[in-house]
Motif scaffolding. Structure first.
Motif, PDB file in Angstrom:
ATOM      1  N   THR A 155       2.953 -14.744  11.231  1.00 37.98           N
ATOM      2  CA  THR A 155       2.014 -13.744  11.753  1.00 37.98           C
ATOM      3  C   THR A 155       0.958 -13.325  10.742  1.00 37.98           C
ATOM      4  N   GLY A 156       0.935 -13.987   9.586  1.00 35.46           N
ATOM      5  CA  GLY A 156      -0.041 -13.623   8.562  1.00 35.46           C
ATOM      6  C   GLY A 156       0.453 -12.601   7.564  1.00 35.46           C
ATOM      7  N   LEU A 157       1.773 -12.418   7.515  1.00 31.10           N
ATOM      8  CA  LEU A 157       2.350 -11.432   6.600  1.00 31.10           C
ATOM      9  C   LEU A 157       2.026 -11.753   5.140  1.00 31.10           C
ATOM     10  N   GLN A 158       2.111 -13.042   4.774  1.00 32.04           N
ATOM     11  CA  GLN A 158       1.823 -13.425   3.389  1.00 32.04           C
ATOM     12  C   GLN A 158       0.413 -13.014   2.985  1.00 32.04           C
ATOM     13  N   ASP A 159      -0.552 -13.242   3.859  1.00 28.77           N
ATOM     14  CA  ASP A 159      -1.941 -12.891   3.561  1.00 28.77           C
ATOM     15  C   ASP A 159      -2.109 -11.380   3.411  1.00 28.77           C
ATOM     16  N   GLU A 160      -1.418 -10.630   4.269  1.00 24.82           N
ATOM     17  CA  GLU A 160      -1.502  -9.168   4.209  1.00 24.82           C
ATOM     18  C   GLU A 160      -0.922  -8.648   2.887  1.00 24.82           C
ATOM     19  N   LEU A 161       0.226  -9.195   2.495  1.00 21.82           N
ATOM     20  CA  LEU A 161       0.855  -8.761   1.247  1.00 21.82           C
ATOM     21  C   LEU A 161       0.009  -9.145   0.040  1.00 21.82           C
ATOM     22  N   ALA A 162      -0.581 -10.352   0.095  1.00 19.32           N
ATOM     23  CA  ALA A 162      -1.434 -10.800  -1.011  1.00 19.32           C
ATOM     24  C   ALA A 162      -2.664  -9.921  -1.141  1.00 19.32           C
ATOM     25  N   ALA A 163      -3.285  -9.578  -0.009  1.00 20.33           N
ATOM     26  CA  ALA A 163      -4.477  -8.721  -0.028  1.00 20.33           C
ATOM     27  C   ALA A 163      -4.135  -7.342  -0.570  1.00 20.33           C
ATOM     28  N   GLU A 164      -2.984  -6.837  -0.196  1.00 14.70           N
ATOM     29  CA  GLU A 164      -2.530  -5.528  -0.663  1.00 14.70           C
ATOM     30  C   GLU A 164      -2.308  -5.540  -2.178  1.00 14.70           C
ATOM     31  N   ALA A 165      -1.698  -6.627  -2.679  1.00 13.23           N
ATOM     32  CA  ALA A 165      -1.431  -6.750  -4.107  1.00 13.23           C
ATOM     33  C   ALA A 165      -2.735  -6.889  -4.894  1.00 13.23           C
ATOM     34  N   HIS A 166      -3.673  -7.681  -4.381  1.00 11.25           N
ATOM     35  CA  HIS A 166      -4.969  -7.860  -5.058  1.00 11.25           C
ATOM     36  C   HIS A 166      -5.738  -6.551  -5.111  1.00 11.25           C
ATOM     37  N   ALA A 167      -5.615  -5.751  -4.050  1.00 15.30           N
ATOM     38  CA  ALA A 167      -6.326  -4.475  -3.997  1.00 15.30           C
ATOM     39  C   ALA A 167      -5.787  -3.500  -5.035  1.00 15.30           C
ATOM     40  N   LEU A 168      -4.476  -3.623  -5.325  1.00 10.88           N
ATOM     41  CA  LEU A 168      -3.874  -2.740  -6.324  1.00 10.88           C
ATOM     42  C   LEU A 168      -4.399  -3.062  -7.716  1.00 10.88           C
ATOM     43  N   GLY A 169      -4.612  -4.356  -7.986  1.00 12.34           N
ATOM     44  CA  GLY A 169      -5.167  -4.752  -9.284  1.00 12.34           C
ATOM     45  C   GLY A 169      -4.116  -4.974 -10.336  1.00 12.34           C
ATOM     46  N   ASP A 170      -4.165  -4.211 -11.385  1.00 17.77           N
ATOM     47  CA  ASP A 170      -3.294  -4.405 -12.548  1.00 17.77           C
ATOM     48  C   ASP A 170      -1.916  -3.796 -12.316  1.00 17.77           C
ATOM     49  N   PHE A 171      -0.924  -4.664 -12.078  1.00 16.12           N
ATOM     50  CA  PHE A 171       0.435  -4.183 -11.842  1.00 16.12           C
ATOM     51  C   PHE A 171       1.032  -3.535 -13.089  1.00 16.12           C
ATOM     52  N   GLU A 172       0.695  -4.084 -14.244  1.00 17.72           N
ATOM     53  CA  GLU A 172       1.254  -3.570 -15.491  1.00 17.72           C
ATOM     54  C   GLU A 172       0.842  -2.119 -15.738  1.00 17.72           C
ATOM     55  N   ALA A 173      -0.398  -1.792 -15.349  1.00 18.97           N
ATOM     56  CA  ALA A 173      -0.910  -0.440 -15.584  1.00 18.97           C
ATOM     57  C   ALA A 173      -0.582   0.516 -14.440  1.00 18.97           C
ATOM     58  N   ALA A 174      -0.089  -0.021 -13.320  1.00 20.76           N
ATOM     59  CA  ALA A 174       0.176   0.808 -12.137  1.00 20.76           C
ATOM     60  C   ALA A 174       1.393   1.705 -12.364  1.00 20.76           C
ATOM     61  N   SER A 175       1.284   2.929 -11.913  1.00 25.44           N
ATOM     62  CA  SER A 175       2.409   3.861 -12.013  1.00 25.44           C
ATOM     63  C   SER A 175       3.375   3.614 -10.853  1.00 25.44           C
ATOM     64  N   THR A 176       4.558   4.210 -10.949  1.00 23.35           N
ATOM     65  CA  THR A 176       5.528   4.090  -9.857  1.00 23.35           C
ATOM     66  C   THR A 176       4.947   4.645  -8.572  1.00 23.35           C
ATOM     67  N   ASN A 177       4.192   5.745  -8.687  1.00 20.36           N
ATOM     68  CA  ASN A 177       3.572   6.347  -7.516  1.00 20.36           C
ATOM     69  C   ASN A 177       2.562   5.390  -6.883  1.00 20.36           C
ATOM     70  N   ASP A 178       1.795   4.671  -7.718  1.00 22.95           N
ATOM     71  CA  ASP A 178       0.841   3.692  -7.192  1.00 22.95           C
ATOM     72  C   ASP A 178       1.564   2.604  -6.411  1.00 22.95           C
ATOM     73  N   LEU A 179       2.654   2.117  -6.978  1.00 23.25           N
ATOM     74  CA  LEU A 179       3.395   1.052  -6.320  1.00 23.25           C
ATOM     75  C   LEU A 179       3.977   1.514  -4.990  1.00 23.25           C
ATOM     76  N   MET A 180       4.370   2.777  -4.920  1.00 25.96           N
ATOM     77  CA  MET A 180       4.947   3.310  -3.689  1.00 25.96           C
ATOM     78  C   MET A 180       3.881   3.601  -2.637  1.00 25.96           C
ATOM     79  N   GLU A 181       2.735   4.149  -3.080  1.00 26.78           N
ATOM     80  CA  GLU A 181       1.717   4.605  -2.146  1.00 26.78           C
ATOM     81  C   GLU A 181       0.698   3.534  -1.757  1.00 26.78           C
ATOM     82  N   LYS A 182       0.418   2.608  -2.676  1.00 30.36           N
ATOM     83  CA  LYS A 182      -0.650   1.639  -2.427  1.00 30.36           C
ATOM     84  C   LYS A 182      -0.161   0.273  -1.950  1.00 30.36           C
ATOM     85  N   LEU A 183       1.141   0.174  -1.732  1.00 26.96           N
ATOM     86  CA  LEU A 183       1.706  -1.062  -1.179  1.00 26.96           C
ATOM     87  C   LEU A 183       2.526  -0.747   0.074  1.00 26.96           C
TER      88      LEU A 183
END
Length: 203
Positions: A155-183
């Motif tokens: 259903t395009g789930l992979q593309d949706e997850l990839a777009a969401e991850a790209h939008a977040l940007g730098d995972f290393e710099a992301a806070s726990t709150n960012d990971l919870m709220e922006k994904l």
């Protein structure tokens, strides 16, 4: 891929909970992972067995391989505790000691050293084994189930997850709150996997 993910979850549990580096993934050594899987398999076999064969004196624990796996895991965790105790007697001002002292292992070892009767070494290692088994195996099953659903989805789930991850940007710099709220899509996937294919559904 499943064995590699189990090695990864063991490395994470050991690093976060115990302040120790197993490096199971980089070393390609998954003996502990095999023992974990065998121990869970043994639990299922014994649960449904009409005969309490594991209580046969001397050999019972080893008929299904469960006794050997348990002994090896307990020995590994006992060495870990002893190594931590030995290191804690040296340079207590080092940054490495401070980091390890804040871990779960550091706190229970401190309790053990302060009052051995309240938490003796045998009980301490037993509790560590329970946490290590539960944390590594449940995380492993959840990740494998998630990857399977992502790979088999049409259903395009992979593309949706990839777009969401790209939008977040730098995972290393992301806070726990960012990971919870922006994904939110990823969070929904994991929640659904836990609902449908929970790692402890049998329990």
């Amino acid at each position: 891929i499943s064995s590699t993910i189990l090695a990864f979850t063991m490395d994470v549990i050991a690093s976060v909970g115990f302040g120790q580096e197993l490096n199971s993934v980089t070393k390609g050594n998954n003996e502990m992972g095999n023992d974990i899987l065998n121990l869970f398999r043994t639990v299922y076999i014994r649960y449904f067995s009409p005969i309490v064969y594991w209580k046969i004196p001397l050999i019972g624990q080893y008929l299904d391989g469960g006794g050997g796996s348990k002994t090896r895991l307990l020995n590994a965790l006992t060495r870990l505790v002893n190594d931590y105790k030995a290191s804690s007697k040296s340079d207590k001002s080092s940054e490495d000691y401070y980091k390890k002292a804040k871990t779960f292992l550091g706190k229970v070892v401190a309790l053990n050293m302060k009052d051995p009767e309240a938490l003796n070494t045998e009980r301490l290692v037993g509790n560590l084994l329970t946490i290590f088994l539960a944390g590594a195996e449940t995380s492993h099953v959840t990740i494998v189930s998630s990857l399977y659903e992502i790979a088999s989805d049409k259903t395009g789930l992979q593309d949706e997850l990839a777009a969401e991850a790209h939008a977040l940007g730098d995972f290393e710099a992301a806070s726990t709150n960012d990971l919870m709220e922006k994904l939110p899509r990823m969070r929904s996937l994991v929640n659904e996997i836990l609902r449908i294919k929970g790692p402890v559904a049998f329990l």
